[in-house]
Design an enzyme around this catalytic site. Structure first.
Site, PDB file in Angstrom:
ATOM      1  N   GLY A 154      26.280  -1.106   4.786  1.00  0.00           N
ATOM      2  CA  GLY A 154      26.386  -1.896   5.999  1.00  0.00           C
ATOM      3  C   GLY A 154      26.791  -1.059   7.204  1.00  0.00           C
ATOM      4  O   GLY A 154      26.792   0.173   7.157  1.00  0.00           O
ATOM      5  N   ASP A 202      23.789 -10.076   4.598  1.00  0.00           N
ATOM      6  CA  ASP A 202      24.016 -10.903   5.786  1.00  0.00           C
ATOM      7  C   ASP A 202      22.938 -10.727   6.846  1.00  0.00           C
ATOM      8  O   ASP A 202      22.867 -11.516   7.785  1.00  0.00           O
ATOM      9  CB  ASP A 202      25.373 -10.573   6.416  1.00  0.00           C
ATOM     10  CG  ASP A 202      26.537 -10.985   5.527  1.00  0.00           C
ATOM     11  OD1 ASP A 202      26.319 -11.807   4.623  1.00  0.00           O
ATOM     12  OD2 ASP A 202      27.652 -10.481   5.738  1.00  0.00           O
ATOM     13  N   ARG A 246      30.062 -13.588   7.532  1.00  0.00           N
ATOM     14  CA  ARG A 246      31.336 -13.616   8.254  1.00  0.00           C
ATOM     15  C   ARG A 246      31.123 -13.470   9.756  1.00  0.00           C
ATOM     16  O   ARG A 246      31.757 -14.135  10.555  1.00  0.00           O
ATOM     17  CB  ARG A 246      32.249 -12.504   7.732  1.00  0.00           C
ATOM     18  CG  ARG A 246      33.683 -12.585   8.251  1.00  0.00           C
ATOM     19  CD  ARG A 246      34.588 -11.556   7.599  1.00  0.00           C
ATOM     20  NE  ARG A 246      34.713 -11.773   6.160  1.00  0.00           N
ATOM     21  CZ  ARG A 246      34.255 -10.933   5.242  1.00  0.00           C
ATOM     22  NH1 ARG A 246      33.650  -9.818   5.611  1.00  0.00           N
ATOM     23  NH2 ARG A 246      34.402 -11.191   3.958  1.00  0.00           N
ATOM     24  N   THR A 567      -3.220 -17.922   3.030  1.00  0.00           N
ATOM     25  CA  THR A 567      -3.987 -17.593   1.830  1.00  0.00           C
ATOM     26  C   THR A 567      -3.252 -16.522   1.049  1.00  0.00           C
ATOM     27  O   THR A 567      -2.741 -15.559   1.637  1.00  0.00           O
ATOM     28  CB  THR A 567      -5.402 -17.093   2.184  1.00  0.00           C
ATOM     29  OG1 THR A 567      -5.986 -16.482   1.037  1.00  0.00           O
ATOM     30  CG2 THR A 567      -5.376 -16.073   3.313  1.00  0.00           C
ATOM     31  N   ILE A 568      -3.215 -16.676  -0.267  1.00  0.00           N
ATOM     32  CA  ILE A 568      -2.533 -15.669  -1.075  1.00  0.00           C
ATOM     33  C   ILE A 568      -3.286 -14.335  -1.036  1.00  0.00           C
ATOM     34  O   ILE A 568      -2.702 -13.275  -1.245  1.00  0.00           O
ATOM     35  CB  ILE A 568      -2.358 -16.130  -2.531  1.00  0.00           C
ATOM     36  CG1 ILE A 568      -3.693 -16.150  -3.286  1.00  0.00           C
ATOM     37  CG2 ILE A 568      -1.680 -17.487  -2.598  1.00  0.00           C
ATOM     38  CD1 ILE A 568      -3.554 -16.244  -4.779  1.00  0.00           C
ATOM     39  N   ASN A 571      -6.466 -12.103   3.334  1.00  0.00           N
ATOM     40  CA  ASN A 571      -7.731 -11.447   3.695  1.00  0.00           C
ATOM     41  C   ASN A 571      -8.242 -11.823   5.081  1.00  0.00           C
ATOM     42  O   ASN A 571      -9.370 -11.484   5.435  1.00  0.00           O
ATOM     43  CB  ASN A 571      -8.803 -11.771   2.650  1.00  0.00           C
ATOM     44  CG  ASN A 571      -9.096 -13.265   2.560  1.00  0.00           C
ATOM     45  OD1 ASN A 571      -8.278 -14.097   2.942  1.00  0.00           O
ATOM     46  ND2 ASN A 571     -10.247 -13.608   2.022  1.00  0.00           N
ATOM     47  N   GLN A 707      -1.144 -19.084  -7.243  1.00  0.00           N
ATOM     48  CA  GLN A 707      -1.298 -20.030  -6.133  1.00  0.00           C
ATOM     49  C   GLN A 707      -0.203 -21.088  -6.129  1.00  0.00           C
ATOM     50  O   GLN A 707       0.037 -21.727  -5.103  1.00  0.00           O
ATOM     51  CB  GLN A 707      -2.647 -20.741  -6.211  1.00  0.00           C
ATOM     52  CG  GLN A 707      -3.833 -19.873  -5.891  1.00  0.00           C
ATOM     53  CD  GLN A 707      -5.140 -20.655  -5.923  1.00  0.00           C
ATOM     54  OE1 GLN A 707      -5.150 -21.877  -6.110  1.00  0.00           O
ATOM     55  NE2 GLN A 707      -6.251 -19.961  -5.739  1.00  0.00           N
TER      56      GLN A 707
END
Length: 803
Positions: A154, A202, A246, A567-568, A571, A707
């Site tokens: 961090g 975070d 936090r 669309t998976i 394209n 899908q």
């Protein structure tokens, strides 16, 4: 160069992917790789034994045809068992006890990116905060010959890294004055090269969109919300969820957006009124008034009112119970948010960032600042480390000074957009915002195959419409449904649960409007459709092109029309992300993790896994990067006999190099359209035949599982953001159209456009302009941003070095 990597601060999913990438990237560049156990504490503790074991003591036996024996030495270093048991022995008889700076090889980080937390450990180091501790750390690095460090942690960890670098010249002069290092060492290690990567759930670092581990933590929270929703509806209850954050409300805010919460409390933007109780109760009472059965309130652990008085989850519960009479429960998620396997994004991006970190170290010079490797949209970026840290600390200071506008301005633009999106999609006004003359009838349609995020985008558009006064019309079952008059108006409550629903609630198919363009135009007139949003893949792009061309013949099409890619296959030309692609990658990762576990249990088994994606290799390629696949086959590259011969040769070589009894199960990903001849079954049988006693082979087809499922939080949040931009575009184009004389009212060509993500920007591209960037025959873009990833996948399994 000798490069060390350490993890510091709170653990986060994706840290192991960083370590793996840095180690492999360093070895690929010809460097020696080290890990530092237990963060900065390990730098101070160093190694009890000073002896360094050279490569010559290792077994480097390899087949004669392997052309890079030096690489094999690094490959065999450790045999993949490093740190699996923190109290055990290092392979080759070297004990890890008392050793915190450990040289590692290729197989030492085998499979690490699928593990949560950090396998090299992290600890808060009081000693490193002292000048004496940093002096000891400098000596330990010089003793091991290390001149470059990659720190994943961090803002506190990265600040420590920059302080260390700034003090380095003074530290090594002190060591020389004390006589513990030589003049040669003083000259050789005069410049310490440092690069930082932000590991934090975070997402509290400025100048980067996402920190490593934040997407996985958000996924854990959304899983909890999705599970709580069912019991909340069953009992008409209210739930108060406390999440981490936090000083930063990103987790709470994005969980509120993605999970469909009613109210959120975040540090950067407390409720504006004097009484947060009144503001919250007014919103939730309005929701209950329209018939909502459940209430979800999310509280960041650092939440407070405008006077900086803390807002605790128990106080919120008490208000809901006493003032609204709701049966209310509190759930504190705690450290469950940190744990678990990384999602696909927290494997892919940390890998790319880790590799870029190695390049940054190799390019580092004394006159260049230390860089933080971040990400903007989809682009790996380098920014001066201390600029990012300073801006992050400025946010905290602004909150302490009650300057909440400044705190919001210092966050990235997407944070502000997410907050606005939350208000728009969660709060129902008493009356519409716009006057009747400015209201629009907006039709919404799903096209192509279902994809995660379609319903979330629709819910957002509907709620925005109802807030402003527009009429949202659902067209069911695509253009076939329009021709059958299958339309109805959607309601605010009717889409309430759609954020977490996969598939398509409106129904979808691949029918294009040219099935009867005149009839489609007639239906536009009949139902007075004044704007159209199409959510889908390449079919939606093709449909938009047909409708825009149809404007020459049908005046009904002279309305704003937009395509939101979903669309998976990912394209759609010119956009780097489509809704559903992240959800699909997560489904692929889950399936391949299980398959790889089975393959590893059998030790010497190769699985050939078939994925969807049509003639676009995005899912297969990025999935291969996310699961550590050994080989990937895509339609863009195809498959030929020479390639298969090389792949068999590589697998034989690789299995011959595994330690006896410790072979790794391996996965090959094959896109369904990679070859019409070399099918998944053919490749599997060929490998089974050629593997002989070295390895066995099996096949698996993931099919339509890619899908389905619950949409990922990133797809949900992206759906909200892009859907609101679509509505803004429609309103702008509609107002321009209305300003024209009624008889000469013709929509401009750029009023039919596709919303795209390009690099670090969201851009509108007129559909006609997109045609030149589209491969219409193969239904994909001419160029893809991920084209070079296949080479990267092969590099990370050492294919070029072993053939």
């Amino acid at each position: 160069m000798r490069i060390a990597v350490l993890t510091s601060g709170g653990d986060s999913a994706g840290m192991n992917a960083v370590v793996r990438a840095v180690v492999k990237g360093a070895i690929l560049k010809g460097c020696d790789a080290f890990v530092v156990r237990e963060g900065y504490e390990g730098l101070v503790l160093g190694n009890a034994d000073e002896a360094y074991v050279p490569h010559a003591e290792l077994d480097t036996t390899a087949p004669a045809e392997v052309r890079d024996p030096s690489f094999i030495q690094n490959l065999r270093f450790g045999d993949g068992e490093l740190l699996r048991d923190g109290t055990g022995d290092y392979p080759g008889g070297r004990s890890l006890k008392g050793r915190y700076i450990v040289r590692v090889g290729w197989d030492d980080v085998r499979g690490w990116f699928a593990e949560g937390g950090t396998l090299i450990g992290t600890a808060r180091s009081a000693a490193f905060r002292t000048p004496e501790g940093r002096l000891t750390a400098a000596y330990n690095l010089i003793k091991e010959g290390i001149d470059a460090i990659c720190v994943c942690g961090g803002d506190g960890s990265l600040t420590g890294a920059d302080v260390f670098r700034a003090e380095w010249p003074k530290l090594i002069k002190t060591l020389r004055a004390e006589g513990v290092i030589t003049d040669e060492q003083l000259n050789r290690f005069g410049h310490l090269k440092i690069v930082g990567l932000v590991g934090s759930i975070d997402n509290d670092m400025c100048m980067t969109d996402l920190t490593i581990g934040a997407p996985t933590a958000l996924q854990r929270i959304c899983e909890a919300i999705d599970n709580i929703n069912s019991t909340a509806i069953s009992h008409s209850r209210a739930f108060v969820l406390e999440v981490m954050g936090r000083h930063c409300g990103w987790l709470a805010l994005l969980a509120g957006v993605s999970g469909g919460a009613d109210f959120v409390f975040i540090p950067e933007s407390p409720p504006k009124g004097e009484s947060w109780e009144d503001e919250m109760c007014a919103v939730i009472h309005r929701h209950r008034e329209v018939g909502k059965r459940k209430t979800i309130v999310i509280v960041a652990e650092g939440a407070h009112d405008r006077q900086l008085n803390p807002i605790h989850s128990d106080a919120v519960r008490k208000v809901l119970a006493e003032r609204l009479g709701l049966d209310t429960r509190v759930t504190t998620l705690g450290h469950t948010q940190r744990g678990g396997r990384p999602c696909a994004y927290d494997r892919i991006m940390p890998t790319l960032q880790g590799l870029d970190a190695v390049d940054a170290l190799l390019e580092a010079t004394p006159d260049k600042p230390s860089y933080m490797i971040g990400v903007r949209e989809n682009k790996i970026t380098r920014v001066p480390l201390m600029e990012a840290v300073a801006m992050t600390q400025e946010v905290t200071n602004a909150i302490k000074a009650k300057d909440f506008d400044k705190a919001m301005a210092l966050r990235d633009p997407e944070f502000q957009e997410s907050l606005e999106g939350f208000f728009i999609t969660s709060m129902l006004p008493d009356k519409p915002v716009l006057p009747p003359a400015q209201r629009i009838r907006v039709a919404i349609m799903h096209m192509g195959a279902p994809a995660g995020g379609m319903n979330a985008a629709t819910r957002t558009a509907v709620r925005y419409c109802l807030r402003e006064g527009h009429t949202p019309l659902a067209i069911h079952n695509g253009f076939r449904g329009l021709l059958d008059d299958n339309l109805h108006e959607l309601s605010w409550l009717g889409v309430d649960g759609w954020m977490s629903r996969g598939g398509s609630e409106l129904g979808t198919n691949r029918t294009l409007p040219d099935v009867d363009l005149g009839a489609v135009a007639s239906k536009f007139q009949q139902h007075n459709i004044q704007a159209l949003i199409m959510i889908g893949g390449f079919e939606a792009f093709s449909a938009l092109l047909i409708l825009e061309n149809g404007r020459k013949y049908y005046p009904a099409f002279h309305v704003p029309m937009v395509h939101l890619p979903a669309t998976i296959s990912n394209n759609v030309p010119m956009t780097e992300f489509s809704l559903g692609s992240d959800t699909s990658l997560n489904a692929l990762v889950d399936a391949c993790d299980a398959i790889k576990q089975s393959a590893s249990a059998s030790r010497n088994r190769v699985f050939v896994v078939e994925t969807q994606g049509g003639k676009c290799g995005y899912i297969a390629t990025m999935g291969a990067l996310a699961v550590g696949a050994s080989i990937v086959y895509t339609p863009e590259n195809g498959i030929d006999l020479a390639t298969l011969q090389d792949d068999v040769k590589w697998l034989k070589t690789r299995y011959s190099l595994d330690s006896k009894g410790k072979s790794e199960g391996r996965v090959i990903l094959r896109n369904e359209a990679s070859s019409s001849v070399y099918s998944t079954e053919v490749i599997m049988k060929m490998l089974k035949e050629e593997g002989g006693s070295l390895f066995d082979a099996r096949s698996a087809s993931l099919g339509h599982t890619l899908q389905g499922g619950i949409p990922s939080p990133l797809d949900r949040a992206r759906a909200v953001r892009l859907s609101l931009k679509c509505m803004s575009f429609i309103e702008k184009q509609w107002n321009e159209l209305q300003a024209m004389p009624a008889k000469a009212r013709h929509a401009k060509s750029d009023s039919a456009a596709v919303i795209t993500i390009q690099g670090s920007a969201v851009k509108w591209v007129p559909v006609q302009e997109m045609v030149e960037h589209a491969d219409m025959k193969n239904r994909r873009g001419v160029h893809a941003w991920w084209e070079g990833t296949k080479v990267l996948v092969e590099s990370l399994v050492a294919r070029p070095q072993l053939i």
